[in-house]
Design a protein around this motif. Structure first.
Motif, PDB file in Angstrom:
ATOM      1  N   PRO A 121       1.072  59.300  27.442  1.00  0.00           N
ATOM      2  CA  PRO A 121       2.189  59.608  27.036  1.00  0.00           C
ATOM      3  C   PRO A 121       2.975  59.132  25.779  1.00  0.00           C
ATOM      4  O   PRO A 121       2.172  57.554  26.091  1.00  0.00           O
ATOM      5  CB  PRO A 121       2.879  60.249  27.707  1.00  0.00           C
ATOM      6  CG  PRO A 121       1.434  59.961  29.527  1.00  0.00           C
ATOM      7  CD  PRO A 121       0.915  59.191  29.235  1.00  0.00           C
ATOM      8  N   ALA A 122       3.470  59.731  24.939  1.00  0.00           N
ATOM      9  CA  ALA A 122       3.961  59.164  24.461  1.00  0.00           C
ATOM     10  C   ALA A 122       4.985  58.088  24.921  1.00  0.00           C
ATOM     11  O   ALA A 122       6.187  58.920  25.243  1.00  0.00           O
ATOM     12  CB  ALA A 122       3.814  59.944  22.390  1.00  0.00           C
ATOM     13  N   ALA A 123       5.297  57.103  23.657  1.00  0.00           N
ATOM     14  CA  ALA A 123       7.059  56.684  23.697  1.00  0.00           C
ATOM     15  C   ALA A 123       7.618  56.302  23.226  1.00  0.00           C
ATOM     16  O   ALA A 123       6.663  55.278  22.174  1.00  0.00           O
ATOM     17  CB  ALA A 123       6.627  55.168  24.885  1.00  0.00           C
ATOM     18  N   SER A 124       8.971  56.979  22.610  1.00  0.00           N
ATOM     19  CA  SER A 124       9.915  56.658  21.329  1.00  0.00           C
ATOM     20  C   SER A 124      10.391  54.761  21.249  1.00  0.00           C
ATOM     21  O   SER A 124      10.965  54.564  22.566  1.00  0.00           O
ATOM     22  CB  SER A 124      10.583  57.141  20.836  1.00  0.00           C
ATOM     23  OG  SER A 124      11.745  56.850  20.076  1.00  0.00           O
ATOM     24  N   PRO A 145      14.823  48.521  10.173  1.00  0.00           N
ATOM     25  CA  PRO A 145      15.596  49.961   9.860  1.00  0.00           C
ATOM     26  C   PRO A 145      14.300  51.121   9.371  1.00  0.00           C
ATOM     27  O   PRO A 145      13.341  50.707   8.575  1.00  0.00           O
ATOM     28  CB  PRO A 145      16.165  50.082   8.500  1.00  0.00           C
ATOM     29  CG  PRO A 145      15.897  48.499   7.727  1.00  0.00           C
ATOM     30  CD  PRO A 145      15.663  47.707   9.378  1.00  0.00           C
ATOM     31  N   GLY A 146      14.030  52.110   9.722  1.00  0.00           N
ATOM     32  CA  GLY A 146      12.942  53.396   9.964  1.00  0.00           C
ATOM     33  C   GLY A 146      11.855  52.899  10.412  1.00  0.00           C
ATOM     34  O   GLY A 146      11.250  53.447  11.048  1.00  0.00           O
ATOM     35  N   VAL A 147      11.985  51.320  11.352  1.00  0.00           N
ATOM     36  CA  VAL A 147      10.940  51.843  12.110  1.00  0.00           C
ATOM     37  C   VAL A 147      11.625  51.759  13.757  1.00  0.00           C
ATOM     38  O   VAL A 147      11.446  52.439  14.566  1.00  0.00           O
ATOM     39  CB  VAL A 147      10.870  50.700  12.247  1.00  0.00           C
ATOM     40  CG1 VAL A 147       9.706  49.861  13.351  1.00  0.00           C
ATOM     41  CG2 VAL A 147      10.119  50.500  11.388  1.00  0.00           C
ATOM     42  N   ASP A 155      -1.813  49.767   9.807  1.00  0.00           N
ATOM     43  CA  ASP A 155      -0.437  49.046  11.252  1.00  0.00           C
ATOM     44  C   ASP A 155      -2.551  48.837  11.827  1.00  0.00           C
ATOM     45  O   ASP A 155      -3.750  49.103  12.276  1.00  0.00           O
ATOM     46  CB  ASP A 155      -0.418  50.172  12.282  1.00  0.00           C
ATOM     47  CG  ASP A 155       0.671  51.696  11.384  1.00  0.00           C
ATOM     48  OD1 ASP A 155       1.406  50.525  10.141  1.00  0.00           O
ATOM     49  OD2 ASP A 155       0.937  52.367  11.470  1.00  0.00           O
ATOM     50  N   GLN A 156      -1.910  48.004  12.308  1.00  0.00           N
ATOM     51  CA  GLN A 156      -2.655  47.459  13.557  1.00  0.00           C
ATOM     52  C   GLN A 156      -2.466  47.317  14.628  1.00  0.00           C
ATOM     53  O   GLN A 156      -1.128  46.853  15.503  1.00  0.00           O
ATOM     54  CB  GLN A 156      -2.237  45.428  13.296  1.00  0.00           C
ATOM     55  CG  GLN A 156      -2.120  44.889  12.157  1.00  0.00           C
ATOM     56  CD  GLN A 156      -2.070  43.672  12.109  1.00  0.00           C
ATOM     57  OE1 GLN A 156      -0.757  43.102  12.273  1.00  0.00           O
ATOM     58  NE2 GLN A 156      -2.537  42.835  11.127  1.00  0.00           N
ATOM     59  N   LEU A 157      -3.287  48.220  15.861  1.00  0.00           N
ATOM     60  CA  LEU A 157      -3.299  47.931  17.060  1.00  0.00           C
ATOM     61  C   LEU A 157      -3.597  47.478  17.884  1.00  0.00           C
ATOM     62  O   LEU A 157      -4.419  47.590  17.744  1.00  0.00           O
ATOM     63  CB  LEU A 157      -3.749  49.317  16.963  1.00  0.00           C
ATOM     64  CG  LEU A 157      -4.371  50.734  17.946  1.00  0.00           C
ATOM     65  CD1 LEU A 157      -2.430  51.627  18.323  1.00  0.00           C
ATOM     66  CD2 LEU A 157      -5.312  51.892  18.321  1.00  0.00           C
ATOM     67  N   GLY A 179       0.463  53.965  21.729  1.00  0.00           N
ATOM     68  CA  GLY A 179       1.273  54.827  22.767  1.00  0.00           C
ATOM     69  C   GLY A 179       2.589  55.281  21.876  1.00  0.00           C
ATOM     70  O   GLY A 179       3.386  55.963  22.708  1.00  0.00           O
ATOM     71  N   VAL A 180       2.860  54.230  21.270  1.00  0.00           N
ATOM     72  CA  VAL A 180       4.346  53.985  21.000  1.00  0.00           C
ATOM     73  C   VAL A 180       4.568  54.900  19.698  1.00  0.00           C
ATOM     74  O   VAL A 180       4.070  54.405  18.642  1.00  0.00           O
ATOM     75  CB  VAL A 180       5.073  52.730  20.582  1.00  0.00           C
ATOM     76  CG1 VAL A 180       6.821  52.274  20.286  1.00  0.00           C
ATOM     77  CG2 VAL A 180       4.898  51.886  22.343  1.00  0.00           C
ATOM     78  N   THR A 181       5.619  55.496  19.681  1.00  0.00           N
ATOM     79  CA  THR A 181       6.166  56.077  18.563  1.00  0.00           C
ATOM     80  C   THR A 181       7.446  55.672  18.322  1.00  0.00           C
ATOM     81  O   THR A 181       8.062  54.846  18.610  1.00  0.00           O
ATOM     82  CB  THR A 181       6.327  57.400  18.280  1.00  0.00           C
ATOM     83  OG1 THR A 181       6.542  58.526  19.785  1.00  0.00           O
ATOM     84  CG2 THR A 181       4.770  58.136  19.005  1.00  0.00           C
ATOM     85  N   THR A 182       8.121  55.909  16.475  1.00  0.00           N
ATOM     86  CA  THR A 182       8.590  56.046  16.638  1.00  0.00           C
ATOM     87  C   THR A 182       9.487  57.439  15.305  1.00  0.00           C
ATOM     88  O   THR A 182       9.067  58.433  14.725  1.00  0.00           O
ATOM     89  CB  THR A 182       9.219  55.139  15.318  1.00  0.00           C
ATOM     90  OG1 THR A 182      10.921  54.705  14.693  1.00  0.00           O
ATOM     91  CG2 THR A 182       8.256  54.757  14.082  1.00  0.00           C
ATOM     92  N   PRO A 183      10.684  57.715  15.992  1.00  0.00           N
ATOM     93  CA  PRO A 183      11.435  59.007  15.318  1.00  0.00           C
ATOM     94  C   PRO A 183      12.420  58.513  13.823  1.00  0.00           C
ATOM     95  O   PRO A 183      12.434  59.704  13.223  1.00  0.00           O
ATOM     96  CB  PRO A 183      12.751  59.306  15.979  1.00  0.00           C
ATOM     97  CG  PRO A 183      12.790  58.066  17.086  1.00  0.00           C
ATOM     98  CD  PRO A 183      11.767  56.842  16.695  1.00  0.00           C
ATOM     99  N   PHE A 184      12.151  57.061  13.809  1.00  0.00           N
ATOM    100  CA  PHE A 184      13.303  57.306  11.970  1.00  0.00           C
ATOM    101  C   PHE A 184      12.319  56.876  10.974  1.00  0.00           C
ATOM    102  O   PHE A 184      10.935  57.212  10.716  1.00  0.00           O
ATOM    103  CB  PHE A 184      13.902  55.469  12.731  1.00  0.00           C
ATOM    104  CG  PHE A 184      14.210  55.700  14.086  1.00  0.00           C
ATOM    105  CD1 PHE A 184      15.859  55.987  13.537  1.00  0.00           C
ATOM    106  CD2 PHE A 184      14.310  55.234  14.902  1.00  0.00           C
ATOM    107  CE1 PHE A 184      16.412  56.136  14.804  1.00  0.00           C
ATOM    108  CE2 PHE A 184      14.576  54.969  16.131  1.00  0.00           C
ATOM    109  CZ  PHE A 184      16.266  55.114  15.918  1.00  0.00           C
ATOM    110  N   ALA A 185      12.989  57.428   9.697  1.00  0.00           N
ATOM    111  CA  ALA A 185      11.794  57.291   8.625  1.00  0.00           C
ATOM    112  C   ALA A 185      12.301  56.835   7.628  1.00  0.00           C
ATOM    113  O   ALA A 185      13.776  57.043   7.383  1.00  0.00           O
ATOM    114  CB  ALA A 185      10.540  58.215   9.321  1.00  0.00           C
ATOM    115  N   GLY A 186      11.913  56.182   6.713  1.00  0.00           N
ATOM    116  CA  GLY A 186      12.682  56.524   5.257  1.00  0.00           C
ATOM    117  C   GLY A 186      12.575  55.157   4.410  1.00  0.00           C
ATOM    118  O   GLY A 186      12.794  54.903   3.827  1.00  0.00           O
ATOM    119  N   THR A 187      12.622  53.870   5.919  1.00  0.00           N
ATOM    120  CA  THR A 187      13.476  52.839   5.005  1.00  0.00           C
ATOM    121  C   THR A 187      12.631  51.835   4.913  1.00  0.00           C
ATOM    122  O   THR A 187      11.442  52.138   3.835  1.00  0.00           O
ATOM    123  CB  THR A 187      14.392  51.811   5.639  1.00  0.00           C
ATOM    124  OG1 THR A 187      14.737  52.517   7.345  1.00  0.00           O
ATOM    125  CG2 THR A 187      15.895  52.491   5.553  1.00  0.00           C
TER     126      THR A 187
END
Length: 665
Positions: A220-223, A311-313, A556-558, A648-656
């Motif tokens: 499951p993804a975690a933010s 920012p953005g991450v 990205d490095q996973l 499994g880690v995600t981010t809701p932020f974007a743009g910077t």
């Protein structure tokens, strides 16, 4: 000789190769038989020297020569061989009086060798590592196109040759001359190959690097938004609350000089944040008028990912009128600093930084016992418009220190370039690097220290009964002087500090056990640092690249929580790159193949100088999405940054950091 010097020498030999082949071609075109033969021989000899320099660089690492071995040298060797067969044979015949010195084929072949030499160097300087099929096809196509165009220019007019009548008669009967057939066919091949190369260059590229292990799991993804710090201190700790307001201000330095700065709370550096191990640090960041936006990144401090200030991450940038609250427990003792991570190539340079120091509970570190009140100075080093400022002082600063007092100088490099540090007047020890204690560091003296951008050294000593001088960048008129109270203002014997040798931290201190075996790494990533043409934030640029790409196109490095991760970092460029991974200290394993033999050396920022290859490792124990970049902040802004992502880690932020360059690092 260092690899960096061999890279420079190889560039020089490449330029000589280009110059001699061009000179030989021009001399041959002008029918200067003697000079053409002499310069041609020189071109062949210089080409052989180029083979030697490339072979030596190959011994330092495949990364330094890949495009040379696979494209540049084979292309040059083939062209040079044809030039020797055609041009050389004709020149020798002319010297013996058996020819008139004019050979269109010889001119074309010699100039083609020059084109090949030039193309090889251009690929090295503009594309670098890794070589791709697209680059190879385009390069060969351009060299062949140059040869065809040269042949068309230098070929003798058909009407002045004995075969003119035959050629015209043949064309009149509907035939086509061999030369025209070769030209059209060659042109078609060039266009086809160049088009194929261009097409290959635009194929979708990988977006994730797996480091030799399986890809993403179905967990499951975690933010990152949920990866925040605890809400209370440890037992016995307290809450340390601060409010930092980013605003533009005119700041007066110790000399009276005024600078237009971007500040936290109107100060440069910003307010010092101190805590005792176990305390809870809570910082409310407000933005008054910095239009680009600001954040707080806790450099070297392993905060939960949601507090990292990228920012953005991990968050959006704090715009004017907005605020953001950071909260984390001060479990890590040592010397650290904070700075904006939004447009930081500009913001940090203009003053958006401050210091963070966490003391051990009980007040003294292991091995430190003294009845005297210690002198503990935190000294951020920053450059404003070419002037080095130490803890806000742009001249020579002085501080009293009674003889016999234990002294700790916490040096913090807040610039994007390294500083050279010399402590004169007393033996001393480097007790900690990047906030982490060294194991049994020995006393040193009469030695220079190389402090990387973003790095920290804690220097400790017992104050003698005479003055001690801290010299930065060999400027004996600036820096810091420590003097016993009431002592006459004497000067330590400084001499020329630039002649002092540099301490090698990889051989300093005493070996000790480390918490994991780096030889059993679960994931391995190689990052080759270079300059080249690449897309940076959606725009073409002469970028600072990682594996031939610029941010955000670098994969990205996973990693998975618990992985032992090993980095190989190679610097092909002629600039120093201070490498900085957020959220994790790395254990230095080796430099240029030579293992670290001193104290275990844990760093969060280390300089990879031109031609160097570093091996480092860490255990992935801090889930999140972490920036991994050069801490020469203009280099990061020019593309040299990527992300280390936990499965499994995600981010809701974007743009910077994931968007436009104007809002990037």
């Amino acid at each position: 000789m260092t690899t960096g010097l061999w890279i420079i020498l190889d560039h020089v030999v490449a330029l000589l190769t280009i110059a001699t082949w061009f000179a030989a071609g021009v001399a041959l075109a002008l029918r200067r038989t003697g000079p053409a033969l002499a310069v041609g021989v020189a071109a062949v000899l210089v080409t052989l020297v180029r083979v030697v320099t490339v072979a030596i660089l190959a011994g330092r690492g495949w990364w330094f020569v890949q495009e040379k071995v696979l494209l540049g040298l084979p292309m040059l060797a083939a062209a040079a061989a044809v030039a020797v067969l055609l041009g050389g044979r004709h020149l020798l015949a002319a010297r013996r009086g058996r020819a008139d010195g004019r050979s269109a084929g010889g001119v074309v072949s010699v100039l083609t060798a020059a084109y090949a030499a030039l193309a090889g160097l251009v690929v090295t300087l503009l594309v670098g590592y890794p070589l791709t099929w697209g680059t190879a096809l385009i390069t060969v196509s351009l060299v062949v196109a140059g040869a065809l165009l040269t042949a068309r220019v230098v070929a003798p007019p058909a009407e002045h040759t004995a075969a003119a009548g035959v050629a015209r008669a043949s064309e009149g009967r509907g035939g086509i001359s061999r030369r025209r057939f070769i030209g059209w066919t060659g042109g078609a091949v060039v266009v086809t190959a160049a088009g194929a190369g261009a097409g290959l260059s635009f194929l979708p590229a990988e977006t994730v690097s797996l480091g030799g292990r399986p890809g993403r799991s179905s967990r499951p993804a975690a933010s990152v938004a949920g990866l925040r710090g605890p809400g209370s201190p440890a037992a016995g700790g307290t809450v340390r609350r601060h409010v930092l307001t980013a605003r533009k201000a005119t700041v007066r330095l110790a000399s009276g000089r005024e600078i237009d700065a971007w500040t936290y709370n109107g100060e440069v550096p910003g307010p010092a944040i101190t805590a005792t191990q176990g305390d809870l640090i809570e910082v409310r960041l407000r933005n008054a008028d910095v239009e680009d936006g600001v954040t707080l990144h806790w450099h070297g401090y392993d905060v939960p990912c949601g507090e990292d200030g990228a920012p953005g991450v991990t968050q959006m940038a704090v715009r004017p009128g907005e605020e953001f609250v950071y909260q984390f427990r001060a479990d890590q003792i040592g010397t650290y600093w904070y700075h904006t991570h939004h447009a930081s190539h500009l913001g940090v340079r203009k003053g958006l930084y401050g210091t963070l120091v966490v003391e051990p509970r009980g007040g003294q570190r292991a091995g430190e016992h003294s009845a005297a009140e210690p002198v503990d100075l935190t000294l951020p080093v920053h450059t404003f418009d070419g002037t080095v400022v130490i803890a806000g002082s742009d001249g020579r600063a002085e501080h009293p220190a009674p003889a016999g007092t234990p002294v700790r100088l916490r040096l913090i490099n807040t610039d994007s370039e390294p500083h050279r540090i010399v402590l004169a007047g007393t033996p001393f020890r480097i007790a900690a690097v990047d906030g982490r204690d060294l194991n049994q560091p020995g006393e040193v003296s009469d030695i220079g220290l190389h402090l990387p951008a973003g790095g920290r050294y804690d220097l400790v000593f017992r104050m003698p009964d005479t003055s001690v001088a801290l010299v930065v960048d060999d400027d004996r008129d600036g820096g810091l002087r420590l003097r016993p109270p009431g002592d006459a203002p004497d000067e330590p014997r400084l001499g020329d500090t630039s002649d002092l040798p540099e301490l090698d931290l990889l051989r300093y201190g005493t070996p000790a056990a480390v918490p994991f075996d780096p030889r059993t790494a679960d994931r391995r990533f190689t990052m080759v640092l270079d300059r080249g043409v690449a897309m940076v934030d959606g725009r073409p640029a002469y970028a600072q690249t990682v594996n031939g790409r610029g941010h955000p196109a670098i994969p990205d490095q996973l990693v998975t929580e618990g992985d032992i991760v090993r980095f190989t970092i190679v610097n092909r460029s002629l600039e120093t790159h201070p490498w900085h991974l957020h959220g994790h200290p790395v254990l230095i394993l080796s430099r240029d193949g030579t293992p670290s033999t001193g104290s275990p050396l844990w760093m969060d920022t280390f300089d990879v100088r031109p031609g160097e290859t570093w091996q480092v490792a860490f255990r992935a124990t801090n889930p999140g999405i972490w920036m991994n970049h050069c801490h020469n902040l203009p280099h990061a802004h020019q593309g040299m940054m990527l992300r280390l992502c936990y499965d499994g880690v995600t981010t809701p932020f974007a743009g910077t950091h994931g968007g436009s360059a104007s809002h990037g690092h």
